[in-house]
Write an enzyme that holds these catalytic residues in place. Structure first.
Site, PDB file in Angstrom:
ATOM      1  CG  HIS A 115       7.956  -0.901  22.547  1.00 48.43           C
ATOM      2  ND1 HIS A 115       7.777  -0.269  23.664  1.00 48.43           N
ATOM      3  CD2 HIS A 115       6.661  -1.158  22.271  1.00 48.43           C
ATOM      4  CE1 HIS A 115       6.686   0.154  23.871  1.00 48.43           C
ATOM      5  NE2 HIS A 115       5.915  -0.307  23.131  1.00 48.43           N
ATOM      6  CB  THR A 168       8.853  -3.241   4.470  1.00 46.07           C
ATOM      7  OG1 THR A 168       9.209  -3.904   3.321  1.00 46.07           O
ATOM      8  CG2 THR A 168       8.258  -4.242   5.560  1.00 46.07           C
ATOM      9  NE  ARG A 183       4.408 -11.180  -6.596  1.00 42.05           N
ATOM     10  CZ  ARG A 183       3.779 -11.962  -5.847  1.00 42.05           C
ATOM     11  NH1 ARG A 183       3.966 -11.836  -4.471  1.00 42.05           N
ATOM     12  NH2 ARG A 183       2.987 -12.766  -6.415  1.00 42.05           N
ATOM     13  CE  LYS A 186      -3.595  -7.500 -13.437  1.00 42.90           C
ATOM     14  NZ  LYS A 186      -4.708  -7.889 -13.396  1.00 42.90           N
TER      15      LYS A 186
END
Length: 240
Positions: A115, A168, A183, A186
């Site tokens: 929004h 993100t 993160r 591997k």
């Protein structure tokens, strides 16, 4: 006799009505591929702009929300042989693309529209939603419980997203991702036939990894049909 008849009606009529509603939904404007199933409790806002491939399933209490219809296309696309777990939420900006052979578990979220909150002088519920971002998920990706993808994100093929991870940013193919913020810890090396920690990768370890088209062709060749766990679509389907 009358009491027995009443018990039969109470037991079976709700189920029959639910099945009729589900059948109507699956015959409605939703583009639903052959052999695919959408649980009756799933809410889809913008059905005409959602496409689900063949032999795929969307589990109970999911919400697929098209904020901005995509002219000439589909705003939310789920590929073939893909299973969407319970309580998943998809909210599309420009589009959400979930690849073939993917699996999401409980409570996963894919959100690329939010929004608009440019000013506190307007009620947020009336300001509209953003429309620019896309989420793209490659083939044969797995999402653990409560994994979340936010914003404009491209996830490569063959990735494993750990439970509770919050993505993100883009993720390269054949990555194992954990954490908040997420993160990569591997990468899978086809040359070595194993998941290799990022800091243990050696030159050439990733050279034999297939591109997206080659990888999908391999999957289709080795697994032209997948036996889907249909009983997991909803609690009303019983237990094993």
């Amino acid at each position: 006799m009358l009491q027995a008849l009443k018990r039969i009606v109470r037991r079976h009529v709700p189920v029959l009505l639910r099945e009729r509603i589900s059948l109507w939904r699956q015959r409605g404007p939703l583009a639903l591929g052959r052999g695919s199933h959408v649980h009756w409790s799933v809410q889809i806002l913008g059905r005409r702009h959602v496409r689900i491939g063949e032999n795929s399933g969307v589990s109970e209490r999911c919400w697929l929300n098209v904020n901005h219809p995509l002219p000439g296309g589909f705003a939310i696309t789920i590929g073939d042989h893909t299973f969407i777990g319970r309580d998943n939420f998809m909210s599309s900006g420009r589009s959400i693309r979930i690849g073939h052979y993917c699996l999401t578990t409980l409570g996963c979220k894919f959100i690329c529209s939010t929004h608009i909150a440019d000013t506190p002088n307007s009620p947020i519920i009336a300001t509209g939603t953003t429309a620019a971002d896309e989420i793209r998920v490659g083939d044969n990706c797995f999402f653990g419980v409560n994994a979340m993808v936010l914003g404009n994100v491209d996830i490569g093929h063959g990735c494993v997203i750990g439970a509770g991870a919050v993505l993100t940013a883009d993720v390269p193919p054949f990555s194992l991702v954990i954490g908040n913020p997420a993160r990569v810890i591997k990468h899978y090396s086809f040359r070595r036939g194993a998941w290799i920690a990022v800091d243990a990768l050696q030159p050439g370890d990733m050279d034999d990894n297939p591109d997206a088209l080659t990888y999908l062709a391999r999957l289709r060749s080795t697994h032209p049909q997948v036996d889907m766990p249909w009983v997991a679509l909803g609690a009303d389907l019983g237990s094993l």
